[in-house]
Design a protein around this motif. Structure first.
Motif, PDB file in Angstrom:
ATOM      1  N   GLN A  84       0.833  -1.185   0.000  1.00 27.62           N
ATOM      2  CA  GLN A  84       0.000   0.000   0.000  1.00 27.62           C
ATOM      3  C   GLN A  84       0.880   1.252   0.000  1.00 27.62           C
ATOM      4  N   GLN A  85       1.936   1.169   0.804  1.00 29.61           N
ATOM      5  CA  GLN A  85       2.853   2.304   0.881  1.00 29.61           C
ATOM      6  C   GLN A  85       3.436   2.611  -0.503  1.00 29.61           C
ATOM      7  N   SER A  86       3.836   1.532  -1.198  1.00 25.04           N
ATOM      8  CA  SER A  86       4.483   1.778  -2.492  1.00 25.04           C
ATOM      9  C   SER A  86       3.463   2.300  -3.502  1.00 25.04           C
ATOM     10  N   ARG A  87       2.208   1.842  -3.344  1.00 22.57           N
ATOM     11  CA  ARG A  87       1.177   2.373  -4.246  1.00 22.57           C
ATOM     12  C   ARG A  87       0.948   3.863  -3.980  1.00 22.57           C
ATOM     13  N   VAL A  88       0.920   4.203  -2.682  1.00 23.48           N
ATOM     14  CA  VAL A  88       0.740   5.619  -2.343  1.00 23.48           C
ATOM     15  C   VAL A  88       1.906   6.443  -2.884  1.00 23.48           C
ATOM     16  N   ASP A  89       3.104   5.869  -2.782  1.00 18.27           N
ATOM     17  CA  ASP A  89       4.279   6.576  -3.324  1.00 18.27           C
ATOM     18  C   ASP A  89       4.125   6.794  -4.819  1.00 18.27           C
ATOM     19  N   ASP A  90       3.689   5.726  -5.510  1.00 21.26           N
ATOM     20  CA  ASP A  90       3.483   5.834  -6.967  1.00 21.26           C
ATOM     21  C   ASP A  90       2.480   6.933  -7.281  1.00 21.26           C
ATOM     22  N   LEU A  91       1.402   6.930  -6.510  1.00 19.69           N
ATOM     23  CA  LEU A  91       0.356   7.924  -6.744  1.00 19.69           C
ATOM     24  C   LEU A  91       0.905   9.327  -6.535  1.00 19.69           C
ATOM     25  N   ARG A  92       1.744   9.468  -5.491  1.00 20.82           N
ATOM     26  CA  ARG A  92       2.280  10.790  -5.207  1.00 20.82           C
ATOM     27  C   ARG A  92       3.159  11.266  -6.379  1.00 20.82           C
ATOM     28  N   ILE A  93       3.950  10.344  -6.892  1.00 20.84           N
ATOM     29  CA  ILE A  93       4.812  10.686  -8.036  1.00 20.84           C
ATOM     30  C   ILE A  93       3.960  11.121  -9.225  1.00 20.84           C
ATOM     31  N   MET A  94       2.886  10.364  -9.440  1.00 20.36           N
ATOM     32  CA  MET A  94       1.956  10.664 -10.535  1.00 20.36           C
ATOM     33  C   MET A  94       1.365  12.061 -10.369  1.00 20.36           C
ATOM     34  N   VAL A  95       0.952  12.357  -9.126  1.00 17.29           N
ATOM     35  CA  VAL A  95       0.356  13.671  -8.864  1.00 17.29           C
ATOM     36  C   VAL A  95       1.367  14.778  -9.178  1.00 17.29           C
ATOM     37  N   ASP A  96       2.597  14.567  -8.729  1.00 17.54           N
ATOM     38  CA  ASP A  96       3.633  15.582  -8.983  1.00 17.54           C
ATOM     39  C   ASP A  96       3.832  15.784 -10.477  1.00 17.54           C
ATOM     40  N   LYS A  97       3.841  14.656 -11.206  1.00 19.71           N
ATOM     41  CA  LYS A  97       4.064  14.737 -12.648  1.00 19.71           C
ATOM     42  C   LYS A  97       2.946  15.520 -13.331  1.00 19.71           C
ATOM     43  N   LEU A  98       1.724  15.186 -12.923  1.00 20.60           N
ATOM     44  CA  LEU A  98       0.580  15.863 -13.539  1.00 20.60           C
ATOM     45  C   LEU A  98       0.564  17.347 -13.199  1.00 20.60           C
ATOM     46  N   ARG A  99       0.935  17.662 -11.948  1.00 27.15           N
ATOM     47  CA  ARG A  99       0.977  19.084 -11.555  1.00 27.15           C
ATOM     48  C   ARG A  99       1.979  19.829 -12.432  1.00 27.15           C
ATOM     49  N   GLU A 110      -4.426   7.289  -0.202  1.00 27.22           N
ATOM     50  CA  GLU A 110      -4.618   6.723  -1.532  1.00 27.22           C
ATOM     51  C   GLU A 110      -5.821   7.379  -2.209  1.00 27.22           C
ATOM     52  N   ARG A 111      -6.897   7.503  -1.439  1.00 31.67           N
ATOM     53  CA  ARG A 111      -8.116   8.072  -2.015  1.00 31.67           C
ATOM     54  C   ARG A 111      -7.920   9.536  -2.389  1.00 31.67           C
ATOM     55  N   VAL A 112      -7.248  10.266  -1.489  1.00 27.23           N
ATOM     56  CA  VAL A 112      -7.006  11.693  -1.758  1.00 27.23           C
ATOM     57  C   VAL A 112      -6.197  11.860  -3.046  1.00 27.23           C
ATOM     58  N   TYR A 113      -5.143  11.060  -3.149  1.00 34.52           N
ATOM     59  CA  TYR A 113      -4.289  11.166  -4.341  1.00 34.52           C
ATOM     60  C   TYR A 113      -5.060  10.798  -5.610  1.00 34.52           C
ATOM     61  N   GLU A 114      -5.826   9.712  -5.523  1.00 38.32           N
ATOM     62  CA  GLU A 114      -6.587   9.276  -6.698  1.00 38.32           C
ATOM     63  C   GLU A 114      -7.541  10.365  -7.169  1.00 38.32           C
ATOM     64  N   ALA A 115      -8.210  11.006  -6.183  1.00 40.19           N
ATOM     65  CA  ALA A 115      -9.148  12.069  -6.532  1.00 40.19           C
ATOM     66  C   ALA A 115      -8.397  13.219  -7.206  1.00 40.19           C
ATOM     67  N   GLU A 116      -7.220  13.537  -6.643  1.00 46.06           N
ATOM     68  CA  GLU A 116      -6.467  14.660  -7.203  1.00 46.06           C
ATOM     69  C   GLU A 116      -5.997  14.348  -8.627  1.00 46.06           C
ATOM     70  N   ILE A 117      -5.575  13.096  -8.822  1.00 48.77           N
ATOM     71  CA  ILE A 117      -5.115  12.698 -10.155  1.00 48.77           C
ATOM     72  C   ILE A 117      -6.233  12.865 -11.170  1.00 48.77           C
ATOM     73  N   LYS A 118      -7.423  12.440 -10.797  1.00 42.13           N
ATOM     74  CA  LYS A 118      -8.560  12.539 -11.706  1.00 42.13           C
ATOM     75  C   LYS A 118      -8.825  14.007 -12.065  1.00 42.13           C
ATOM     76  N   LEU A 119      -8.804  14.835 -11.006  1.00 40.59           N
ATOM     77  CA  LEU A 119      -9.055  16.262 -11.194  1.00 40.59           C
ATOM     78  C   LEU A 119      -8.005  16.879 -12.129  1.00 40.59           C
ATOM     79  N   LEU A 120      -6.741  16.542 -11.853  1.00 37.24           N
ATOM     80  CA  LEU A 120      -5.636  17.092 -12.654  1.00 37.24           C
ATOM     81  C   LEU A 120      -5.749  16.648 -14.108  1.00 37.24           C
ATOM     82  N   GLN A 121      -6.080  15.370 -14.301  1.00 40.85           N
ATOM     83  CA  GLN A 121      -6.190  14.857 -15.668  1.00 40.85           C
ATOM     84  C   GLN A 121      -7.261  15.611 -16.445  1.00 40.85           C
ATOM     85  N   GLU A 122      -8.390  15.853 -15.762  1.00 38.50           N
ATOM     86  CA  GLU A 122      -9.468  16.589 -16.428  1.00 38.50           C
ATOM     87  C   GLU A 122      -9.027  18.004 -16.782  1.00 38.50           C
TER      88      GLU A 122
END
Lengths: 299, 293
Positions: free
Chosen positions: A36-51, B13-25
């Protein structure tokens, strides 16, 4: 002490067993947590990339001009040019040039997309110009179907290295004809074969979908070049009619021979069925059969 | 310890997923805006864009890198386009895209594409519908199709074109258009070749792009050979070229040659010659025959 005694009573082995189960459970939980931790890390990286991507887009929007702004600049330039001919009126501001470059980029991308949509061979180079990958699109009546790919080695004699073309398409035979001498001709013939196959198969799919109650596909083969269809008769005591469609030209989706058979020996030679036979030769099977159904000739 | 952390990880996880969706849109929207703006620019300043590719204004630091990168990217894309154009045998000059409908499961776009295939100009308008079905498969189809073809050869494919419009067979149209144009070009080249080689003997009453070539020896008045070279397209896009020979002989000659049944057997013998020699050699042989006479 009490515990130990208890344990000894139950047997050491039993106790060890319990411990092992606990240990396993603990490690499973840890594993889960790590995952779960590594998934959260992946997600965080993804968020940074998208930002970052979003910021880049916003920055790009700032560096380029809108149509209105560009119009104003070009208009002004033209006026300056008229006022003072000695000045280099042709040069553009950096900002407007950037805007034009980006606009052309979008246009070229759109044109490439259009080439793709009208069924052009999509070509990409591989291995620094030694090879090319070519895609051949298939479609039937508006529906885009499978895309097939060929990887060609063009460093010396042209060779097909990899492909996902079905084995029953006579690729080898076609390649022998003109792969070396006329690549465009080869691709065109191959594309006709693939589209012929896709078209024949799609007709059967449509018959099975739309004419389920009136027509049954009795026989078909992998190439879909021999098809036997059983059409139900509209009358209750009527006899079924068998239509055999043969496609001797594999690059076409229309049959070259249509045979009508029925228990009622006279039926195939009735004017009505003679006409239907020629209709089946000139029209895709699903359309022809739909027309027969409309006329009440089949159930 | 693990149990304490799990819920926080899950919320993260949920917070990030929501943010990713928002950013993608948001990114999709920004991209769309930007591209639409760029399409508008192109349609207003087509020629200026070409100049922008060659001119070298003074860039400030920073923008210079962006411009260089952009130019390189663009060069690569232009190369792709040139290669695609060559491979497809179809030149696309303009295209316009409008999104008519957009939801999570369905996109409808109106496309307008114009260009040419050898010397036939075309303008094609079509509606592309993409439907997202279960199992994440996308079904793409043409839901409306209008085709305009310009050129004197159009008459030979008009029936095919209206059939294609009716069945929305966009890809079939372009496959057949390419094959048809190639055949027509071959006919033009052949006619032009003989006109150039034998200017006194060969007449092209409909011009190079017509379907008739007439051979007449000025020394033998009244005697003409006409080649009628038809190129037609069947409903399913098969190109059928057909060459016929029409002979016209003056009465005297007809009588003299009648014993050998030349006028009657001519067309038939011509077809077998065509099969054996091919078009160019057959015409060449017939011209030689006319010259000798």
């Amino acid at each position: 002490m009490e515990d130990a005694r208890e344990c000894l009573r139950d047997g050491v082995l039993n106790h060890l067993n319990v411990l092992e189960i606990e240990a396993l459970e603990l490690s499973r939980q840890q594993q889960l947590c790590l995952q779960q931790q590594s998934r959260v890390d992946d997600l965080r990286i993804m968020v940074d990339k998208l930002r970052a991507q979003k910021d880049q887009l916003k920055a790009r929007a700032k560096t380029t001009m809108s149509l209105q702004q560009l119009k104003a600049v070009v208009h002004q330039r033209n006026e300056e040019f008229n006022d003072d001919i000695s000045e280099e009126g042709c040069s553009m501001t950096a900002k407007s040039q950037l805007s034009f470059l980006m606009a052309r980029k979008t246009q070229v991308k759109d044109l490439l997309q259009a080439h793709h949509l009208i069924g052009g061979y999509d070509v990409t180079e591989t291995c620094r110009g030694k090879g090319v990958c070519i895609s051949i699109a298939t479609a039937f009546e508006g529906f885009y179907l499978e895309t097939y790919n060929l990887e060609l080695d063009v460093s010396r004699a042209i060779q097909i290295c990899r492909h996902n073309i079905p084995p029953f398409i006579p690729l080898e035979k076609l390649a022998q004809v003109n792969l070396q001498t006329d690549l465009m001709g080869f691709l065109s013939t191959l594309s006709h074969h693939l589209n012929g196959f896709a078209g024949r198969r799609q007709q059967i799919r449509l018959i099975q979908e739309v004419l389920r109650d009136s027509v049954e596909v009795m026989e078909s083969n992998v190439l879909f070049n021999t098809i036997v269809l059983m059409c139900a008769d509209p009358e209750e005591n009527g006899r079924a009619v068998l239509c055999t469609l043969e496609y001797s030209d594999l690059s076409r989706y229309l049959p070259t021979k249509v045979t009508i058979e029925s228990e009622d020996k006279a039926l195939p030679s009735t004017p009505q069925w003679k006409e239907s036979q020629s209709l089946l030769l000139q029209t895709p099977a699903h359309t022809a059969l739909k027309a027969l159904k409309m006329k009440g000739q089949i159930a | 310890m693990a149990e304490n952390q799990t819920p926080t990880l899950q919320t993260m996880e949920r917070v990030y997923e929501a943010e990713i969706k928002l950013l993608q849109e948001e990114i999709a929207m920004l991209q769309n805006q930007q591209e639409n703006n760029e399409r508008e620019v192109i349609s207003h300043f087509g020629e200026h864009t070409q100049r922008a590719l060659t001119s070298q204004p003074d860039f400030q630091r920073g923008t210079k890198d962006t411009a260089m990168n952009l130019k390189m990217e663009l060069e690569k894309l232009e190369e792709d386009l040139a290669r695609q154009t060559k491979m497809n045998g179809i030149v696309l000059n303009e295209c316009e895209v409008n999104t008519l409908e957009k939801s999570k499961t369905k996109i409808v776009q109106q496309h307008r594409v114009s260009g040419n295939c050898i010397f036939l100009d075309f303008q094609v308008e079509f509606q592309l519908t993409e439907i997202l079905e279960e199992e994440a498969t996308i079904v793409r189809s043409i839901t409306d199709l209008n085709i305009v073809v310009d050129g004197c050869e159009f008459i030979d494919i008009s029936a095919f074109v209206s059939g294609v419009e009716e069945t929305k067979s966009l890809l079939l149209f372009f496959r057949a258009l390419r094959a048809f144009s190639e055949r027509c070009e071959h006919r033009n080249r052949t006619f032009a070749h003989f006109k150039e080689k034998y200017p006194e003997l060969v007449r092209l009453p409909e011009g190079c792009r017509g379907e008739v070539m007439v051979i007449q020896n000025p020394k033998i008045p009244g005697c003409t050979l006409s080649f009628v070279w038809n190129i037609t397209v069947t409903k399913d896009g098969v190109i059928i070229p057909k060459i016929d020979l029409l002979t016209k002989l003056p009465e005297q000659a007809a009588l003299a040659l009648d014993q050998r049944m030349v006028a009657e057997n001519g067309p038939q013998s011509f077809q077998s010659l065509l099969r054996i020699l091919g078009v160019e050699a057959t015409i060449e042989a017939l011209i030689a025959a006319v010259c000798v006479e």
